[in-house]
Each structure stands twice: as C-alpha cells, then as structure tokens.
Design a protein around this motif. Structure first.
Motif, PDB file in Angstrom:
ATOM      1  N   GLN A 102      45.177  37.662  44.374  1.00 11.43           N
ATOM      2  CA  GLN A 102      44.741  36.693  43.391  1.00 11.43           C
ATOM      3  C   GLN A 102      43.805  37.247  42.335  1.00 11.43           C
ATOM      4  OE1 GLN A 102      44.287  36.635  46.638  1.00 11.43           O
ATOM      5  NE2 GLN A 102      42.252  35.986  47.269  1.00 11.43           N
ATOM      6  N   GLU A 103      43.325  38.446  42.514  1.00 14.17           N
ATOM      7  CA  GLU A 103      42.534  39.211  41.548  1.00 14.17           C
ATOM      8  C   GLU A 103      41.643  38.406  40.605  1.00 14.17           C
ATOM      9  OE1 GLU A 103      46.111  40.056  41.395  1.00 14.17           O
ATOM     10  OE2 GLU A 103      46.697  39.411  39.425  1.00 14.17           O
TER      11      GLU A 103
ATOM     12  N   PRO B  31      51.192  28.510  41.770  1.00 17.05           N
ATOM     13  CA  PRO B  31      50.155  29.118  40.943  1.00 17.05           C
ATOM     14  C   PRO B  31      48.921  29.602  41.687  1.00 17.05           C
ATOM     15  CG  PRO B  31      49.849  26.765  40.958  1.00 17.05           C
ATOM     16  CD  PRO B  31      51.013  27.055  41.891  1.00 17.05           C
ATOM     17  N   TYR B  32      48.281  30.590  41.102  1.00 15.48           N
ATOM     18  CA  TYR B  32      46.870  30.825  41.313  1.00 15.48           C
ATOM     19  C   TYR B  32      46.181  30.174  40.113  1.00 15.48           C
ATOM     20  CZ  TYR B  32      48.015  34.648  44.577  1.00 15.48           C
ATOM     21  OH  TYR B  32      48.483  35.404  45.623  1.00 15.48           O
ATOM     22  N   LEU B  33      45.117  29.428  40.350  1.00 10.60           N
ATOM     23  CA  LEU B  33      44.436  28.719  39.270  1.00 10.60           C
ATOM     24  C   LEU B  33      42.948  29.034  39.291  1.00 10.60           C
ATOM     25  CD1 LEU B  33      46.345  25.418  39.860  1.00 10.60           C
ATOM     26  CD2 LEU B  33      46.361  26.640  37.673  1.00 10.60           C
ATOM     27  N   PHE B  34      42.371  29.151  38.104  1.00 17.34           N
ATOM     28  CA  PHE B  34      40.972  29.555  37.975  1.00 17.34           C
ATOM     29  C   PHE B  34      40.273  28.682  36.934  1.00 17.34           C
ATOM     30  CE2 PHE B  34      41.716  33.681  40.043  1.00 17.34           C
ATOM     31  CZ  PHE B  34      43.076  33.869  39.814  1.00 17.34           C
ATOM     32  N   ILE B  51      43.865  29.084  45.547  1.00 17.88           N
ATOM     33  CA  ILE B  51      44.878  30.051  45.985  1.00 17.88           C
ATOM     34  C   ILE B  51      45.909  29.344  46.847  1.00 17.88           C
ATOM     35  CG2 ILE B  51      45.265  32.212  47.237  1.00 17.88           C
ATOM     36  CD1 ILE B  51      43.660  32.456  44.614  1.00 17.88           C
ATOM     37  N   THR B  52      45.445  28.705  47.897  1.00 15.56           N
ATOM     38  CA  THR B  52      46.319  27.954  48.799  1.00 15.56           C
ATOM     39  C   THR B  52      45.436  27.073  49.654  1.00 15.56           C
ATOM     40  OG1 THR B  52      48.124  28.159  50.383  1.00 15.56           O
ATOM     41  CG2 THR B  52      46.273  29.665  50.646  1.00 15.56           C
ATOM     42  N   ASP B  95      51.178  33.117  37.995  1.00 15.53           N
ATOM     43  CA  ASP B  95      52.266  32.816  38.917  1.00 15.53           C
ATOM     44  C   ASP B  95      52.082  33.672  40.171  1.00 15.53           C
ATOM     45  OD1 ASP B  95      55.813  32.307  38.444  1.00 15.53           O
ATOM     46  OD2 ASP B  95      54.681  32.563  40.295  1.00 15.53           O
ATOM     47  N   ARG B  96      51.957  33.025  41.313  1.00 17.87           N
ATOM     48  CA  ARG B  96      51.630  33.736  42.552  1.00 17.87           C
ATOM     49  C   ARG B  96      52.667  34.763  42.932  1.00 17.87           C
ATOM     50  NH1 ARG B  96      50.696  30.106  47.785  1.00 17.87           N
ATOM     51  NH2 ARG B  96      49.477  28.985  46.235  1.00 17.87           N
ATOM     52  N   TYR B  97      53.915  34.492  42.637  1.00 15.62           N
ATOM     53  CA  TYR B  97      54.972  35.390  43.124  1.00 15.62           C
ATOM     54  C   TYR B  97      55.586  36.234  42.018  1.00 15.62           C
ATOM     55  CZ  TYR B  97      54.407  32.533  47.238  1.00 15.62           C
ATOM     56  OH  TYR B  97      53.882  31.879  48.307  1.00 15.62           O
ATOM     57  N   SER B  98      54.888  36.322  40.906  1.00 17.72           N
ATOM     58  CA  SER B  98      55.444  37.117  39.817  1.00 17.72           C
ATOM     59  C   SER B  98      55.416  38.602  40.125  1.00 17.72           C
ATOM     60  CB  SER B  98      54.688  36.854  38.515  1.00 17.72           C
ATOM     61  OG  SER B  98      53.322  37.194  38.675  1.00 17.72           O
ATOM     62  N   GLY B  99      54.479  38.998  40.971  1.00 17.89           N
ATOM     63  CA  GLY B  99      54.412  40.397  41.375  1.00 17.89           C
ATOM     64  C   GLY B  99      54.052  41.321  40.239  1.00 17.89           C
TER      65      GLY B  99
END
Lengths: 116, 116
Positions: A102-103, B31-34, B51-52, B95-99
C-alpha cells in the motif's frame, strides 16, 4: 526519525535557465516521488524512482528529468525553465514501491521555484 | 484507469460542528485509499488510509473516514471541527491489484475553513 528533507526551500531562476532540486527520503525508504503543485492545479505527479530506476512518469515534457542515487536520495532537474514552471515541488518517499503494497507516501516541505 | 474526485473546492464549517470532506473514486479493482492534509506553505501530511477490513478508518487528529464500496466513496469526517483544522485536504487512490509501479492518483484538494 528524520522526515523527508528537500533543498533548497526557495529557488529563483530566469526563463531558459536550469533548476536542480534535491530530496532525501526517510531512512530505509527506497521509493522517491516528485510532484508539482502549481497554484490552483492541485498535485501533479512528475516522477517515481525506486532502487535507482525511473518507475513511472507523469505527463510532463522531457525537460523534466531526475535521478536517484545509491543512497536513495534524488534530484529533479528542470531544463529550459518556463514561467509556468513556477510552483511548489514536493518530494515524497515510501517504504516499498510497486508490487501490491500500500506504500503510504511521506512528504517533504517542498521547494518553491519561481521563474522570472 | 483510476481516478479520484473531490467535488467541493471549499468547505466551510463552524467551530465545534461536525465536518465532512467528500471523496469519490474509480478503480478497476479494489482500492487503496488515502487522506492527506496540507497546511499553508507546508508539504502534505498523512492522515489515514483504507487498505482492507473495517470500513471505518480512524486516523490522526481525531479524523476518520468511511469506505463505502457501493457508493465508491471515502469521505473524511470529524465530529467536532477545530479552527486549527483549517487546511487543504487531499484524497488519493491506488488500484490494489494494478501491480507494478502504478502510481497513486491524488484529487484536486478541498480547502476546509473552520469559522470561529
């Protein structure tokens, strides 16, 4: 623990000159990000360095470039300065780059560049 | 592609009243959201992240945010606003799974003004 540091705090240049901005990440962080924050335009992503390599680049012309050194510090160079390059340039660092981590990014205070 | 929207350029709230700063996002996966806050002439400070797990995330300075997947929102809230909360607030998404080296996308920012 020291945070992200940037130098100089302020920089005044004239059109056509080159500017060099520097960033030292938090100890242990390998990723460094550069953003431009111009008045009224929010945060625009410029560059991402991780482990010495450029990993991602925003929609900026090639005269915006940089590098990351073996100690993970980074330098942003802006060539052939234009008036619209006047902005606050923010550097951020994170513990991991890429992958699925998640950086969370931690930001420095910025360098305010004024192009006359 | 990922994007984030902060529909309000400015939010005004009386001191002691609850505050909400809105954020909606778009990602292809999860998503990761900040949330970050920026005080005048300073860099961004990390407030909180999703994160989750629990949809209600608690962060620094009494702020919290609620992840709502069905409405693709991540609004920032605080039960009782302080004058010192007056600042510029940024929402960000990845996007969490964008890698790989998919960058974080920041919103355009919402200026919060807490009126004494």
């Amino acid at each position: 623990e020291a945070g992200v540091t940037q130098s100089p705090t302020h920089l005044i240049k004239t059109r056509g000159q080159q500017a060099t901005l520097r960033c030292s990440p938090i100890s242990g962080h390998t990723s460094v990000y550069w953003y431009q924050q111009a008045l009224g335009l929010g945060l625009q992503f410029l560059l991402w360095y991780d482990e010495g390599e450029e990993r991602n680049r925003g929609n900026f012309p090639p005269r915006f470039s940089g590098r990351q050194f073996p100690n993970y510090s980074s330098e942003l160079n802006v060539n052939a300065l234009e008036l619209e390059d006047s902005a606050l340039y923010l550097c951020a660092s994170s513990l991991f780059g890429g992958g699925t981590h998640q950086e969370t990014q931690y930001f420095g205070p910025g360098t305010r560049l004024l192009v006359l | 592609a990922q994007s984030v929207a902060q529909p309000e350029d400015q939010v005004n709230v009386a001191e002691g009243n609850p505050l909400t700063v809105k954020c909606t996002y778009s990602v292809s996966g999860n998503p990761y959201l900040f949330w970050y806050v920026q005080y005048p002439n300073r860099g961004l400070q990390f407030l909180l992240k999703y994160i989750t797990g629990d949809n209600l995330v608690k962060g620094s300075y009494g702020f919290e945010a609620e992840f709502n997947k069905s409405q693709t929102s991540f609004h920032l809230k605080k039960p009782s606003a302080l004058v010192s909360d007056s600042a510029l607030y940024f929402c960000a998404v990845r996007d969490r799974y964008s890698g790989g080296y998919q960058k974080v996308t920041f919103g355009t920012g919402t200026k919060l003004q807490v009126i004494p």
